[in-house]
Design a protein around this motif. Structure first.
Motif, PDB file in Angstrom:
ATOM      1  N   PRO A  60      -2.170   5.890 -84.900  1.00  0.00           N
ATOM      2  CA  PRO A  60      -2.933   6.817 -84.059  1.00  0.00           C
ATOM      3  C   PRO A  60      -3.452   6.213 -82.770  1.00  0.00           C
ATOM      4  N   ARG A  61      -3.526   4.874 -82.708  1.00  0.00           N
ATOM      5  CA  ARG A  61      -4.117   4.263 -81.517  1.00  0.00           C
ATOM      6  C   ARG A  61      -3.485   2.908 -81.248  1.00  0.00           C
ATOM      7  N   ILE A  62      -3.115   2.689 -79.993  1.00  0.00           N
ATOM      8  CA  ILE A  62      -2.594   1.409 -79.527  1.00  0.00           C
ATOM      9  C   ILE A  62      -3.396   1.014 -78.294  1.00  0.00           C
ATOM     10  N   VAL A  63      -3.915  -0.205 -78.291  1.00  0.00           N
ATOM     11  CA  VAL A  63      -4.622  -0.735 -77.128  1.00  0.00           C
ATOM     12  C   VAL A  63      -3.876  -1.971 -76.655  1.00  0.00           C
ATOM     13  N   SER A  64      -3.440  -1.973 -75.399  1.00  0.00           N
ATOM     14  CA  SER A  64      -2.787  -3.133 -74.804  1.00  0.00           C
ATOM     15  C   SER A  64      -3.638  -3.597 -73.635  1.00  0.00           C
ATOM     16  N   GLU A  65      -4.244  -4.778 -73.783  1.00  0.00           N
ATOM     17  CA  GLU A  65      -5.203  -5.248 -72.782  1.00  0.00           C
ATOM     18  C   GLU A  65      -5.383  -6.758 -72.945  1.00  0.00           C
ATOM     19  N   ILE A  66      -5.187  -7.495 -71.889  1.00  0.00           N
ATOM     20  CA  ILE A  66      -5.421  -8.940 -71.943  1.00  0.00           C
ATOM     21  C   ILE A  66      -6.911  -9.188 -72.170  1.00  0.00           C
ATOM     22  N   GLY A  67      -7.216  -9.976 -73.184  1.00  0.00           N
ATOM     23  CA  GLY A  67      -8.604 -10.231 -73.547  1.00  0.00           C
ATOM     24  C   GLY A  67      -9.167  -9.253 -74.552  1.00  0.00           C
ATOM     25  N   ALA A  68      -8.340  -8.339 -75.059  1.00  0.00           N
ATOM     26  CA  ALA A  68      -8.835  -7.316 -75.980  1.00  0.00           C
ATOM     27  C   ALA A  68      -9.364  -7.894 -77.285  1.00  0.00           C
ATOM     28  N   ILE A  69      -8.937  -9.107 -77.652  1.00  0.00           N
ATOM     29  CA  ILE A  69      -9.424  -9.722 -78.884  1.00  0.00           C
ATOM     30  C   ILE A  69     -10.949  -9.849 -78.857  1.00  0.00           C
ATOM     31  N   ASP A  70     -11.538  -9.991 -77.664  1.00  0.00           N
ATOM     32  CA  ASP A  70     -12.985 -10.141 -77.559  1.00  0.00           C
ATOM     33  C   ASP A  70     -13.717  -8.823 -77.815  1.00  0.00           C
ATOM     34  N   ARG A  71     -12.988  -7.718 -77.881  1.00  0.00           N
ATOM     35  CA  ARG A  71     -13.581  -6.419 -78.207  1.00  0.00           C
ATOM     36  C   ARG A  71     -13.328  -6.036 -79.664  1.00  0.00           C
ATOM     37  N   LEU A  72     -12.851  -6.988 -80.454  1.00  0.00           N
ATOM     38  CA  LEU A  72     -12.492  -6.692 -81.836  1.00  0.00           C
ATOM     39  C   LEU A  72     -13.673  -6.129 -82.623  1.00  0.00           C
ATOM     40  N   GLY A  73     -14.860  -6.655 -82.400  1.00  0.00           N
ATOM     41  CA  GLY A  73     -16.027  -6.154 -83.118  1.00  0.00           C
ATOM     42  C   GLY A  73     -16.307  -4.695 -82.812  1.00  0.00           C
ATOM     43  N   GLU A  74     -16.167  -4.338 -81.557  1.00  0.00           N
ATOM     44  CA  GLU A  74     -16.351  -2.943 -81.143  1.00  0.00           C
ATOM     45  C   GLU A  74     -15.382  -2.019 -81.875  1.00  0.00           C
ATOM     46  N   PHE A  75     -14.112  -2.430 -81.929  1.00  0.00           N
ATOM     47  CA  PHE A  75     -13.116  -1.593 -82.587  1.00  0.00           C
ATOM     48  C   PHE A  75     -13.364  -1.516 -84.090  1.00  0.00           C
ATOM     49  N   ALA A  76     -13.741  -2.641 -84.691  1.00  0.00           N
ATOM     50  CA  ALA A  76     -14.000  -2.654 -86.132  1.00  0.00           C
ATOM     51  C   ALA A  76     -15.185  -1.757 -86.473  1.00  0.00           C
ATOM     52  N   GLN A  77     -16.213  -1.788 -85.656  1.00  0.00           N
ATOM     53  CA  GLN A  77     -17.364  -0.920 -85.874  1.00  0.00           C
ATOM     54  C   GLN A  77     -16.968   0.549 -85.839  1.00  0.00           C
ATOM     55  N   GLU A  78     -16.116   0.900 -84.886  1.00  0.00           N
ATOM     56  CA  GLU A  78     -15.683   2.291 -84.767  1.00  0.00           C
ATOM     57  C   GLU A  78     -14.990   2.776 -86.036  1.00  0.00           C
ATOM     58  N   LEU A  79     -14.368   1.853 -86.755  1.00  0.00           N
ATOM     59  CA  LEU A  79     -13.672   2.207 -87.997  1.00  0.00           C
ATOM     60  C   LEU A  79     -14.576   2.089 -89.219  1.00  0.00           C
TER      61      LEU A  79
END
Length: 385
Positions: free
Chosen positions: A10-29
């Motif tokens: 359902p969702r694909i994010v392609s972004e250099i440095g996106a690993i640093d937003r992993l907590g944000e994405f995990a929280q959303e789930l």
């Protein structure tokens, strides 16, 4: 009109440095105690620590299972499921190459369903849902971050596949910066794996469909166009991103259209001789493509502009031959060995490997453009011995 079903995350994010937003994405789930699933190399190089830091910055109780093995053995997968249970994990983050991502998918499923891995081999044998799942590839090749298949090595050393829509992640997180440290040999092997995904999806005899076709062509163009730049300069993040996105597109193509004989012949090399999967595909790619020419010439001609842009051809036969030759030339890119003997394979091993292909991996021969029998498989193996 051919009926088909196409599934994608359902969702694909392609972004250099996106690993640093992993907590944000995990929280959303809704994750609170995510378990990162990776191999020792990802832990040793600091990528796992960076992921843990991102999760903990978001207030999450991040845990780590860093014992993934190549060609994931069933026993190791069971240990990972146990780790998820012991840590009361409520979400899974797959981090690494195909083996880590394949393992993470199965762990997310089994940790919720309570099934044993032996119960889910095959198509749609998984029951119930799974834990929330984020997949973060660090190599550009397998496409496992966007597929609903995991390949596991069982106790008999046979590779078995789990096909279940529950394996599709909630999020595929593509951060090209994570692949910047890959050496040329690994970069080439994984990219060639992705190119084979695209080619075999496009030429599938059983599940070819227009959506997968479009993705396969774009994937091939990205991979063939940008891989030389990445091999020349591993720090070229623009080219790395293109290759990573190409691998992702190829993953969506093949899981909805199937792979074929190249993968079928590669599996025994991985399970028996521990040849990395992408390298195993590269070894047998050329002779399988040549074997298929008699049936696949029009389709290979359609793919030729993806890898040979700007070239004009007088006929489909000329275009297809040029396409196969170009792919054969890529098999040694990045310093890849081009003979099976490099990995200890001998002529005496070929009959049993061929028997495995035509008996236990017949599902992949069924999708190949040409029928392939025992003697055909032996001949292809001998060509690259």
């Amino acid at each position: 009109m051919t009926a088909f079903t196409f599934r994608a995350p359902p969702r694909i994010v392609s972004e250099i440095g996106a690993i640093d937003r992993l907590g944000e994405f995990a929280q959303e789930l809704g994750m609170r105690r995510p378990l990162i699933v990776c191999d020792p190399g990802i832990a040793a190089c600091g990528i796992a620590a960076r992921a843990i830091e991102a999760l903990r910055r978001a207030g999450l109780d991040a845990q780590l299972f860093d014992a993934v093995e190549a060609d994931p053995p069933a026993a190791m997968v069971r240990r990972a499921v146990e780790a998820a249970g012991q840590g009361r994990a409520d979400g899974i983050v797959g981090l690494g190459g195909g083996s880590s991502l394949d393992t993470a998918k199965v762990v997310a499923l089994l940790a919720r369903s309570g099934q044993d891995i032996d119960e889910i081999y095959g198509v749609d044998r998984a029951r119930g849902g799974r834990l929330p799942l984020i997949q973060v590839p660090t190599t550009a090749g397998t496409g496992s971050e966007v597929t609903w298949v995991s390949v596991i090595t069982c106790e008999s050393l046979e590779k078995k596949a789990v096909y279940a829509p529950q394996l599709l992640p909630d999020l595929a997180l593509l951060d090209a910066g994570l692949s910047a440290g890959m050496p040329p040999r690994v970069t080439a092997a994984t990219a060639l794996d992705a190119m084979v995904h695209a080619i075999e999806a496009y030429t599938s005899r059983t599940k070819k469909n227009p959506v997968a076709d479009a993705l396969a062509r774009k994937a091939l163009a990205l991979l063939a166009g940008k891989l030389p730049r990445v091999l020349e300069d591993g720090g070229d993040l623009e080219a790395r991103a293109a290759v990573l996105e190409g691998a992702m597109l190829a993953g969506m193509a093949f899981v909805n259209a199937s792979v074929a004989a190249i993968h079928g012949l590669a599996y025994p090399l991985g399970a028996r001789f521990h040849v990395p999967h992408g390298h195993a595909n590269a070894l047998v790619m050329g002779p399988v493509l040549r074997f298929n020419l008699r049936a696949a010439t029009p389709l290979y001609a359609e793919l030729a502009p993806c890898v040979l842009p700007g070239r004009a051809f007088a006929s489909d036969a000329e275009a297809a031959a040029a396409f196969v030759a170009a792919m054969e030339a890529m098999a040694g890119w990045g310093g890849l060995a081009t003979r099976m003997s490099h990995f200890g394979v001998t002529a005496a091993d070929i009959p049993s490997m061929a028997d495995e292909v035509v008996t236990q991996i017949q599902r992949l021969i069924a999708t190949n453009p040409c029928d392939m029998g025992f003697e055909d498989v032996c001949a292809i193996y001998r060509a690259v011995l």
